[in-house]
Design a protein around this motif. Sequence first.
Motif, PDB file in Angstrom:
ATOM      1  N   TRP A 248       0.836  -1.092  -0.016  1.00 22.68           N
ATOM      2  CA  TRP A 248      -0.156   0.009   0.059  1.00 22.68           C
ATOM      3  C   TRP A 248       0.981   1.201  -0.086  1.00 22.68           C
ATOM      4  CZ3 TRP A 248      -0.997  -4.426   2.209  1.00 22.68           C
ATOM      5  CH2 TRP A 248      -2.372  -5.184   1.891  1.00 22.68           C
ATOM      6  N   ASP A 249       0.497   2.228  -0.605  1.00 16.72           N
ATOM      7  CA  ASP A 249       1.261   3.492  -0.660  1.00 16.72           C
ATOM      8  C   ASP A 249       0.734   4.408   0.249  1.00 16.72           C
ATOM      9  OD1 ASP A 249      -1.134   4.699  -1.514  1.00 16.72           O
ATOM     10  OD2 ASP A 249      -0.645   4.868  -3.512  1.00 16.72           O
ATOM     11  N   ALA A 250       1.233   5.577   0.476  1.00 15.97           N
ATOM     12  CA  ALA A 250       1.107   6.404   1.595  1.00 15.97           C
ATOM     13  C   ALA A 250      -0.459   6.875   1.716  1.00 15.97           C
ATOM     14  CB  ALA A 250       1.874   7.707   1.578  1.00 15.97           C
ATOM     15  N   ASP A 251      -1.260   6.514   0.496  1.00 19.19           N
ATOM     16  CA  ASP A 251      -2.619   7.360   0.700  1.00 19.19           C
ATOM     17  C   ASP A 251      -3.677   5.889   0.664  1.00 19.19           C
ATOM     18  OD1 ASP A 251      -2.320  10.110   0.364  1.00 19.19           O
ATOM     19  OD2 ASP A 251      -1.955   9.639  -1.639  1.00 19.19           O
ATOM     20  N   ARG A 253      -3.712   3.220  -1.138  1.00 19.41           N
ATOM     21  CA  ARG A 253      -4.174   2.559  -2.394  1.00 19.41           C
ATOM     22  C   ARG A 253      -3.358   1.127  -2.468  1.00 19.41           C
ATOM     23  NH1 ARG A 253      -4.011   8.172  -4.357  1.00 19.41           N
ATOM     24  NH2 ARG A 253      -1.927   8.095  -4.115  1.00 19.41           N
ATOM     25  N   GLY A 331       0.294   9.829  -7.108  1.00 12.60           N
ATOM     26  CA  GLY A 331      -1.333   9.569  -7.123  1.00 12.60           C
ATOM     27  C   GLY A 331      -1.329   8.007  -7.618  1.00 12.60           C
ATOM     28  N   THR A 332      -2.391   7.948  -8.836  1.00 11.89           N
ATOM     29  CA  THR A 332      -2.453   6.694  -9.147  1.00 11.89           C
ATOM     30  C   THR A 332      -1.925   6.421 -10.473  1.00 11.89           C
ATOM     31  OG1 THR A 332      -4.325   7.661 -10.473  1.00 11.89           O
ATOM     32  CG2 THR A 332      -4.892   6.624  -8.370  1.00 11.89           C
TER      33      THR A 332
END
Length: 386
Positions: A248-251, A253, A331-332
């Motif tokens: 998972w990333d920092a947001d 996702r 982001g994505t």
Amino acid sequence: MSRPVVLKALWGAAVLVLVAGCSSGDSSGGSGERPGTAPPASVSASASASASASTSASGAASPGARVSVAGTLTEGLKSPWGLAQLPGGDLLVSSRDERTITRVDGRSGAKTPLGEVPGVVPDGEGGLMGLAVRDGWVYAYLTAASDNRIVRMRYGGGDGDRLGAPEPVLTGIPKGTVHNGGRIAFGPDGMLYAGTGETGVTGLAQDRASLGGKILRMTPEGRPAPGNPFPDSVVYTYGHRNVQGIAWDADGRLWAAEFGQNTWDELNLIEPGKNYGWPEAEGQAGREGFVDPVAQWPTSEASPSGIAYARGAIWMAALRGERLWRVPLSGTERSGDPEAFLSGEYGRLRTVLAGGDGRLWLVSSETDTRGTPEPGDDRILRLEVR
């Protein structure tokens, strides 16, 4: 440590010749780590940086990123696969073929065997694989006599503590000689996620009634997690060939790395209920109803296993590619081309785990029957990312 890259390349070429002489192809899915598939004649922009971006242990592919090997934590591991960090900073590492879990001191590297996990039946790419830790339990993804399954064992974490008897969490994941998946991790939502493979039976990936070729999401007890996209099912996404990396990333996702067959390996952004295309699509196909990968590589440059997130990027351990890939994110989307580090320095790379504060733990995989082991293999390396 510096490996004889030229000799290894010549050895790899010899293997390609031998495989070509013994096999007419990989139509049944073949080996999930493909020691004998040839790269395509052309590569995508997402992989084209590899020739100029490869670096030594102390170098970096661009001024914007730098990774260095701070040292070897421990060595002499046999077929290491899963890696999990305990609350105090020590590590647990699984041996796929020896069926054991070992505790590694996070500072000294001292190893404490915790014992063999009952019921593991190693075969080909199967055995004792992914590990995760939560609330006094050690979770393990393993190959049993009849299936792949997730179990959990009580473990206090103190000196002298031993693993408890395994309790089933989820059973019935298809098993095969190849494409067993095997990575598990707890997400930011507290749910347990697992990457599975289609065992070489490609139709399982599109069959939502099967647990093969999927990313699964479940409660810590193995029940379908609240909010899953399909009623009363642990299936979270489908259309996968062989998922061995999740992070998972920092947001918050979810990202996943996936073995391709003959053309493209993939890094995917995972969204619930989506179809990632296999076996109808491999790589960036642009076909309606399928999700394209965010990054892709020729199979000779990756064979991705574990991934981790650190310093704004996904870091991906490559088996056949024998390098650590960095995929910068915004982001994505990717914010730049993937960059390659440690090319050929430590051989096949199986698992990468974020340790906090820009630190990564990296596990080599030369003793898994497909590498060329040297004295000290296999090892856990400390990496610093700046």
